[in-house]
Write a protein that holds these residues in place. Structure first.
Motif, PDB file in Angstrom:
ATOM      1  N   PRO A 165       0.803  -1.223   0.000  1.00 30.25           N
ATOM      2  CA  PRO A 165       0.000   0.000   0.000  1.00 30.25           C
ATOM      3  C   PRO A 165       0.839   1.278   0.000  1.00 30.25           C
ATOM      4  CG  PRO A 165      -0.330  -1.254   2.044  1.00 30.25           C
ATOM      5  CD  PRO A 165       0.535  -2.082   1.156  1.00 30.25           C
ATOM      6  N   TRP A 166       2.089   1.190   0.414  1.00 30.91           N
ATOM      7  CA  TRP A 166       2.994   2.341   0.450  1.00 30.91           C
ATOM      8  C   TRP A 166       3.870   2.451  -0.790  1.00 30.91           C
ATOM      9  CZ3 TRP A 166       7.691   0.132   0.077  1.00 30.91           C
ATOM     10  CH2 TRP A 166       7.871  -1.139   0.631  1.00 30.91           C
ATOM     11  N   GLY A 167       3.887   1.441  -1.648  1.00 26.86           N
ATOM     12  CA  GLY A 167       4.755   1.428  -2.825  1.00 26.86           C
ATOM     13  C   GLY A 167       5.035   0.004  -3.253  1.00 26.86           C
ATOM     14  N   ALA A 168       6.317  -0.353  -3.348  1.00 23.65           N
ATOM     15  CA  ALA A 168       6.679  -1.708  -3.781  1.00 23.65           C
ATOM     16  C   ALA A 168       8.125  -2.003  -3.395  1.00 23.65           C
ATOM     17  CB  ALA A 168       6.517  -1.841  -5.287  1.00 23.65           C
ATOM     18  N   TYR A 169       8.427  -3.312  -3.355  1.00 25.56           N
ATOM     19  CA  TYR A 169       9.830  -3.708  -3.235  1.00 25.56           C
ATOM     20  C   TYR A 169      10.113  -4.844  -4.200  1.00 25.56           C
ATOM     21  CZ  TYR A 169       8.563  -7.735  -0.255  1.00 25.56           C
ATOM     22  OH  TYR A 169       8.031  -8.899   0.238  1.00 25.56           O
ATOM     23  N   THR A 170      11.363  -4.899  -4.631  1.00 22.44           N
ATOM     24  CA  THR A 170      11.829  -5.943  -5.536  1.00 22.44           C
ATOM     25  C   THR A 170      13.018  -6.633  -4.892  1.00 22.44           C
ATOM     26  OG1 THR A 170      11.166  -4.613  -7.444  1.00 22.44           O
ATOM     27  CG2 THR A 170      12.690  -6.427  -7.862  1.00 22.44           C
ATOM     28  N   PHE A 192      22.389 -12.899   3.587  1.00 24.56           N
ATOM     29  CA  PHE A 192      22.076 -11.533   3.188  1.00 24.56           C
ATOM     30  C   PHE A 192      21.074 -11.527   2.045  1.00 24.56           C
ATOM     31  CE2 PHE A 192      25.401 -12.213   0.035  1.00 24.56           C
ATOM     32  CZ  PHE A 192      24.974 -11.469  -1.059  1.00 24.56           C
ATOM     33  N   GLN A 193      20.354 -10.405   1.947  1.00 19.96           N
ATOM     34  CA  GLN A 193      19.373 -10.220   0.888  1.00 19.96           C
ATOM     35  C   GLN A 193      19.427  -8.754   0.446  1.00 19.96           C
ATOM     36  OE1 GLN A 193      15.165 -12.008   0.320  1.00 19.96           O
ATOM     37  NE2 GLN A 193      14.921 -10.405   1.832  1.00 19.96           N
ATOM     38  N   VAL A 194      19.260  -8.525  -0.857  1.00 21.45           N
ATOM     39  CA  VAL A 194      19.282  -7.172  -1.404  1.00 21.45           C
ATOM     40  C   VAL A 194      17.928  -6.882  -2.032  1.00 21.45           C
ATOM     41  CG1 VAL A 194      20.419  -5.581  -3.012  1.00 21.45           C
ATOM     42  CG2 VAL A 194      21.757  -7.385  -1.880  1.00 21.45           C
ATOM     43  N   LYS A 195      17.343  -5.729  -1.639  1.00 22.51           N
ATOM     44  CA  LYS A 195      16.046  -5.312  -2.180  1.00 22.51           C
ATOM     45  C   LYS A 195      16.141  -3.885  -2.713  1.00 22.51           C
ATOM     46  CE  LYS A 195      12.883  -7.737   0.986  1.00 22.51           C
ATOM     47  NZ  LYS A 195      11.876  -7.503   2.028  1.00 22.51           N
ATOM     48  N   ARG A 196      15.259  -3.583  -3.667  1.00 23.53           N
ATOM     49  CA  ARG A 196      15.041  -2.209  -4.118  1.00 23.53           C
ATOM     50  C   ARG A 196      13.659  -1.819  -3.604  1.00 23.53           C
ATOM     51  NH1 ARG A 196      12.193   0.646  -7.903  1.00 23.53           N
ATOM     52  NH2 ARG A 196      13.276   2.371  -8.917  1.00 23.53           N
ATOM     53  N   LEU A 197      13.588  -0.783  -2.768  1.00 20.57           N
ATOM     54  CA  LEU A 197      12.317  -0.317  -2.220  1.00 20.57           C
ATOM     55  C   LEU A 197      11.955   1.014  -2.852  1.00 20.57           C
ATOM     56  CD1 LEU A 197      13.734  -2.054   0.221  1.00 20.57           C
ATOM     57  CD2 LEU A 197      11.761  -1.216   1.442  1.00 20.57           C
ATOM     58  N   GLU A 198      10.682   1.165  -3.183  1.00 18.00           N
ATOM     59  CA  GLU A 198      10.173   2.415  -3.729  1.00 18.00           C
ATOM     60  C   GLU A 198       8.956   2.825  -2.912  1.00 18.00           C
ATOM     61  OE1 GLU A 198       8.163   3.864  -7.854  1.00 18.00           O
ATOM     62  OE2 GLU A 198      10.139   2.901  -8.008  1.00 18.00           O
ATOM     63  N   VAL A 199       9.082   3.968  -2.225  1.00 18.65           N
ATOM     64  CA  VAL A 199       8.002   4.504  -1.399  1.00 18.65           C
ATOM     65  C   VAL A 199       7.330   5.620  -2.186  1.00 18.65           C
ATOM     66  CG1 VAL A 199       7.385   5.506   0.826  1.00 18.65           C
ATOM     67  CG2 VAL A 199       9.326   3.916   0.679  1.00 18.65           C
ATOM     68  N   SER A 200       6.034   5.513  -2.389  1.00 19.31           N
ATOM     69  CA  SER A 200       5.281   6.493  -3.174  1.00 19.31           C
ATOM     70  C   SER A 200       5.230   7.841  -2.450  1.00 19.31           C
ATOM     71  CB  SER A 200       3.853   5.995  -3.405  1.00 19.31           C
ATOM     72  OG  SER A 200       3.863   4.768  -4.101  1.00 19.31           O
ATOM     73  N   PRO A 201       5.092   8.944  -3.210  1.00 20.94           N
ATOM     74  CA  PRO A 201       5.010  10.266  -2.596  1.00 20.94           C
ATOM     75  C   PRO A 201       3.914  10.327  -1.534  1.00 20.94           C
ATOM     76  CG  PRO A 201       5.292  10.486  -4.959  1.00 20.94           C
ATOM     77  CD  PRO A 201       5.066   9.017  -4.681  1.00 20.94           C
ATOM     78  N   GLY A 202       4.275  10.902  -0.372  1.00 23.80           N
ATOM     79  CA  GLY A 202       3.328  11.053   0.726  1.00 23.80           C
ATOM     80  C   GLY A 202       3.089   9.812   1.558  1.00 23.80           C
ATOM     81  N   LYS A 203       3.679   8.693   1.185  1.00 23.42           N
ATOM     82  CA  LYS A 203       3.458   7.420   1.892  1.00 23.42           C
ATOM     83  C   LYS A 203       4.643   7.092   2.793  1.00 23.42           C
ATOM     84  CE  LYS A 203      -0.325   6.399  -0.426  1.00 23.42           C
ATOM     85  NZ  LYS A 203      -1.621   6.318   0.158  1.00 23.42           N
ATOM     86  N   ARG A 204       4.385   6.185   3.729  1.00 22.95           N
ATOM     87  CA  ARG A 204       5.431   5.649   4.595  1.00 22.95           C
ATOM     88  C   ARG A 204       5.056   4.219   4.946  1.00 22.95           C
ATOM     89  NH1 ARG A 204       4.358   8.789  10.362  1.00 22.95           N
ATOM     90  NH2 ARG A 204       2.245   8.014  10.657  1.00 22.95           N
ATOM     91  N   PHE A 205       6.070   3.402   5.180  1.00 25.93           N
ATOM     92  CA  PHE A 205       5.740   2.056   5.628  1.00 25.93           C
ATOM     93  C   PHE A 205       5.706   2.013   7.147  1.00 25.93           C
ATOM     94  CE2 PHE A 205      10.275   1.565   4.196  1.00 25.93           C
ATOM     95  CZ  PHE A 205      10.871   1.325   5.414  1.00 25.93           C
TER      96      PHE A 205
END
Length: 114
Positions: free
Chosen positions: A8-13, A21-34
């Motif tokens: 609901p706040w964006g997405a992760y890949t 270890f694990q590597v992710k790309r997180l994208e938080v949409s404008p105005g949102k927070r997790f």
């Protein structure tokens, strides 16, 4: 192949998962927070690559932008909030003996998941 999960706040890949270890790309949409959350079994390092925002780390509020690096120690409450008009994008490297999504304890959540 990388897998993207919509939130609901964006997405992760998930870019890579190997042993402890694990590597992710997180994208938080404008105005949102997790959610404000903790992890019992992993620490994280975040490298902001685009956008602007504020990271909550314990009791501190840290302004972030491109090239900011944030260390999230094991057990520390944390959250990222996009305060800008463009996506807040960061690379997250998780370190620990267990990296599952069920190692999240939500303390506060804008989407009623706490």
């Amino acid at each position: 192949m990388a897998s993207t999960v919509q939130k609901p706040w964006g997405a992760y890949t998930v870019l890579e998962t190997t042993g402890n270890f694990q590597v992710k790309r997180l994208e938080v949409s404008p105005g949102k927070r997790f959610s404000l959350q903790t992890h019992a079994k992993r620490a994280e390092t975040w490298i902001v690559v685009a956008g602007t925002g504020v990271v909550t780390l314990g009791t501190r509020e840290i302004p972030v932008k491109r090239e900011t690096v944030v260390q999230v120690p094991l057990g520390e409450a944390h959250r990222a909030h996009n305060t800008g008009s463009e996506p807040l994008v960061f690379i997250e490297v998780q370190f620990g003996d267990y990296l599952g999504e069920d190692d999240i304890v939500r303390l506060e959540d804008d989407f009623n998941r706490a």
